[in-house]
Design a protein around this motif. Structure first.
Motif, PDB file in Angstrom:
ATOM      1  N   SER A   1       0.216  -1.175   0.217  1.00  0.00           N
ATOM      2  CA  SER A   1       0.214   0.104   0.216  1.00  0.00           C
ATOM      3  C   SER A   1       0.935   1.497  -0.209  1.00  0.00           C
ATOM      4  O   SER A   1       2.359   1.217   0.740  1.00  0.00           O
ATOM      5  N   GLN A   2       0.587   2.133  -0.438  1.00  0.00           N
ATOM      6  CA  GLN A   2       1.118   3.363  -0.662  1.00  0.00           C
ATOM      7  C   GLN A   2       0.304   4.285   0.733  1.00  0.00           C
ATOM      8  O   GLN A   2      -0.646   4.732   0.276  1.00  0.00           O
ATOM      9  N   PRO A   3       1.442   5.126   0.828  1.00  0.00           N
ATOM     10  CA  PRO A   3       0.177   6.511   2.310  1.00  0.00           C
ATOM     11  C   PRO A   3      -0.014   7.213   1.025  1.00  0.00           C
ATOM     12  O   PRO A   3       0.304   7.931  -0.087  1.00  0.00           O
ATOM     13  N   HIS A   4      -1.330   7.445   1.551  1.00  0.00           N
ATOM     14  CA  HIS A   4      -1.445   8.999   0.876  1.00  0.00           C
ATOM     15  C   HIS A   4      -2.151  10.211   1.723  1.00  0.00           C
ATOM     16  O   HIS A   4      -2.477   9.643   2.686  1.00  0.00           O
TER      17      HIS A   4
ATOM     18  N   ARG B   1      -5.958   1.073   6.668  1.00  0.00           N
ATOM     19  CA  ARG B   1      -5.794   2.133   5.628  1.00  0.00           C
ATOM     20  C   ARG B   1      -5.069   1.591   4.432  1.00  0.00           C
ATOM     21  O   ARG B   1      -5.305   2.597   4.195  1.00  0.00           O
ATOM     22  N   GLY B   2      -5.710   0.620   3.474  1.00  0.00           N
ATOM     23  CA  GLY B   2      -4.599   0.576   2.468  1.00  0.00           C
ATOM     24  C   GLY B   2      -5.237  -0.227   1.611  1.00  0.00           C
ATOM     25  O   GLY B   2      -6.018  -0.462   0.594  1.00  0.00           O
TER      26      GLY B   2
ATOM     27  N   TRP C   1      -1.641  -9.663  -7.458  1.00  0.00           N
ATOM     28  CA  TRP C   1      -2.652  -9.315  -7.774  1.00  0.00           C
ATOM     29  C   TRP C   1      -3.633  -7.828  -6.207  1.00  0.00           C
ATOM     30  O   TRP C   1      -1.919  -8.422  -5.369  1.00  0.00           O
ATOM     31  N   ALA C   2      -4.271  -7.081  -6.846  1.00  0.00           N
ATOM     32  CA  ALA C   2      -3.888  -5.865  -5.185  1.00  0.00           C
ATOM     33  C   ALA C   2      -5.895  -5.687  -5.440  1.00  0.00           C
ATOM     34  O   ALA C   2      -6.221  -5.229  -6.269  1.00  0.00           O
ATOM     35  N   ARG C   3      -6.162  -5.155  -4.430  1.00  0.00           N
ATOM     36  CA  ARG C   3      -7.515  -4.642  -4.312  1.00  0.00           C
ATOM     37  C   ARG C   3      -7.348  -4.131  -2.705  1.00  0.00           C
ATOM     38  O   ARG C   3      -6.725  -4.014  -1.724  1.00  0.00           O
ATOM     39  N   ASP C   4      -7.870  -2.860  -2.724  1.00  0.00           N
ATOM     40  CA  ASP C   4      -8.697  -2.000  -1.445  1.00  0.00           C
ATOM     41  C   ASP C   4      -9.094  -2.879  -0.436  1.00  0.00           C
ATOM     42  O   ASP C   4     -10.005  -3.804  -0.973  1.00  0.00           O
ATOM     43  N   ALA C   5      -8.530  -2.480   0.300  1.00  0.00           N
ATOM     44  CA  ALA C   5      -8.954  -3.833   1.467  1.00  0.00           C
ATOM     45  C   ALA C   5      -8.275  -3.024   2.212  1.00  0.00           C
ATOM     46  O   ALA C   5      -6.849  -2.141   3.102  1.00  0.00           O
ATOM     47  N   SER C   6      -8.975  -3.044   3.843  1.00  0.00           N
ATOM     48  CA  SER C   6      -8.335  -2.224   5.174  1.00  0.00           C
ATOM     49  C   SER C   6      -8.136  -3.923   6.666  1.00  0.00           C
ATOM     50  O   SER C   6      -9.273  -4.018   6.456  1.00  0.00           O
ATOM     51  N   SER C   7      -7.444  -3.685   7.261  1.00  0.00           N
ATOM     52  CA  SER C   7      -7.896  -4.523   7.963  1.00  0.00           C
ATOM     53  C   SER C   7      -6.288  -4.671   9.368  1.00  0.00           C
ATOM     54  O   SER C   7      -4.880  -4.559   8.420  1.00  0.00           O
TER      55      SER C   7
END
Length: 403
Positions: A242-245, A273-274, A288-294
């Motif tokens: 994940s990249q910080p935003h 939050r990534g 692969w990658a997808r939005d998720a937060s854990s």
């Protein structure tokens, strides 16, 4: 959090977190150094956004079949540490913050032996190579044999918040400042160390490392996943989960505060939050990658990756493509523990209300439920030959049947 928050408002927000029993260290509004607290606590929650369970949800949860209890045992309450009981070779090992290490009969919960280490433990239990491993707040690594005899004691520069891991003659220890150390499993002498680059603001968590196929896999603050050579500590590859935003350090916080998961071909991780992402195990190339937060993490089986997501949901994704398969909410809590894969295509998850829920891996349907002592369940369940066992924040060990 709004980007227009002033310095004064930032401090007020952090004081609210203190009120929720999280230790916060302030390094100034523009240079916050560290937030410390429960690994599974939503750091920015407040009373206003706590989950409200409607009557239909409550009724469904109350009418679920009850998971059959097997036995109970009691250790001391954990004020800040999180402990994971470990089963191996016909025995269950557990520890507590007051320095106790116990060996139990997994069928009855009967205590076989007990060691009073006289140390304040903060990480455990690690198991492997005929050794039982513990960590302390003073950075001590304690090694015992399966009879409870002390083998050796070593020391690293900072507190140890996760179970030390061992493989192929190397004990890997992770400290609270995200440093990794490789120790000789024979005498505890240091072989290598690794220091990653940390952003100004991180979450103090009990995340450890995963060891597989000659590699050490660890997630770091800032959304980084690292693969290191087990023997030397050399970096094999680095990938961005994940990249910080955002503008403020709070907005940019996207730590990997849970264990990476590894199978034969890939390693996966999820950030707070990534995103969740999977990579080729040897090259680090993204699959692969997808939005998720854990904050709690993920588990993997032959077909799917399952994530214990923030805000109280469990989600399943296709292991090869990351495509969503199902998502299950309404579990009676918005703070779930890490997941355990159980026999019979089932998942086990605990929550901050002290409940354990059994979930179908096929479609996310609820299969059973049980209560413990009402305190927070932070660590995942541990396998037993006849079921599983959970350790609660109050120090309760609760074993349940899956028959």
């Amino acid at each position: 959090m709004s980007r227009s928050l002033s310095c004064f408002q930032d401090h007020l927000r952090l004081l609210q977190i203190c009120a929720l029993s999280l230790l916060i260290f302030l390094g100034g509004c523009a240079n916050l150094s560290e937030i410390t607290g429960s690994h599974f606590t939503d750091l920015f929650s407040s009373d206003e956004d706590e989950i409200e369970i409607d009557e239909a949800e409550l009724t469904e949860l109350q009418t679920l079949p009850q998971i059959k209890p097997l036995w109970q045992a009691k250790l001391s309450e954990s004020k800040t540490a999180v402990f994971l009981p470990v089963y191996d070779n016909g025995a269950l090992y557990a520890a507590d913050e007051d320095g106790r290490l116990v060996k139990l009969d997994p069928a009855t919960g009967r205590e076989i032996w007990r060691v009073e280490t006289k140390s304040q433990l903060s990480g455990g239990v690690g198991l492997g190579g005929g050794m039982i491993l513990l960590g302390t707040y003073k950075g001590e690594v304690l090694a015992f044999d399966e009879s409870g005899n002390a083998l050796w004691q070593s020391r690293v520069p900072s507190e140890i918040l996760s179970p030390p891991q061992v493989d192929n003659g190397i004990v890997v220890v992770r400290t609270g400042d995200s440093r990794l150390y490789g120790l000789n499993a024979t005498d505890g002498k240091q072989i290598w160390s690794y220091q990653g680059v940390a952003p100004p603001l991180t979450v103090r968590s009990f995340v450890g490392v995963s060891i597989a196929r000659g590699g050490v896999f660890a997630g770091f603050p800032g959304g980084k996943l690292m693969a290191l050579d087990l023997s030397t500590g050399n970096v094999g590859w680095e990938a961005a989960v994940s990249q910080p935003h955002g503008v403020t350090e709070l907005e940019r916080m996207t730590d990997i505060s849970s264990l990476p998961i590894v199978d034969e071909n890939q390693v996966c991780a999820v950030a707070y939050r990534g995103r969740a992402a999977c990579f080729e195990i040897f090259s680090g190339n993204q699959i692969w990658a997808r939005d998720a937060s854990s904050s709690a993490g993920m588990v993997i089986d032959n077909n799917h990756v399952y994530i214990s997501e923030d805000h109280g949901t469990v989600a399943a994704f296709d292991k090869s493509s990351g495509a969503a398969v199902w998502k299950r909410g309404k579990l009676g809590s918005r703070k779930l523990s890490a997941l355990m894969i159980a026999k019979g295509a089932r998942l086990i998850v605990g929550d901050d209300q002290g409940y354990v829920t059994l979930i179908s891996r096929q479609d996310g349907s609820l299969l059973g439920r049980a209560s413990t002592d009402g305190s927070v369940i932070l660590s995942r369940a541990e396998y037993l030959p006849d079921g599983f066992v959970i350790q609660t924040q109050k120090g309760g060990l609760f074993a349940f049947s899956l028959q």
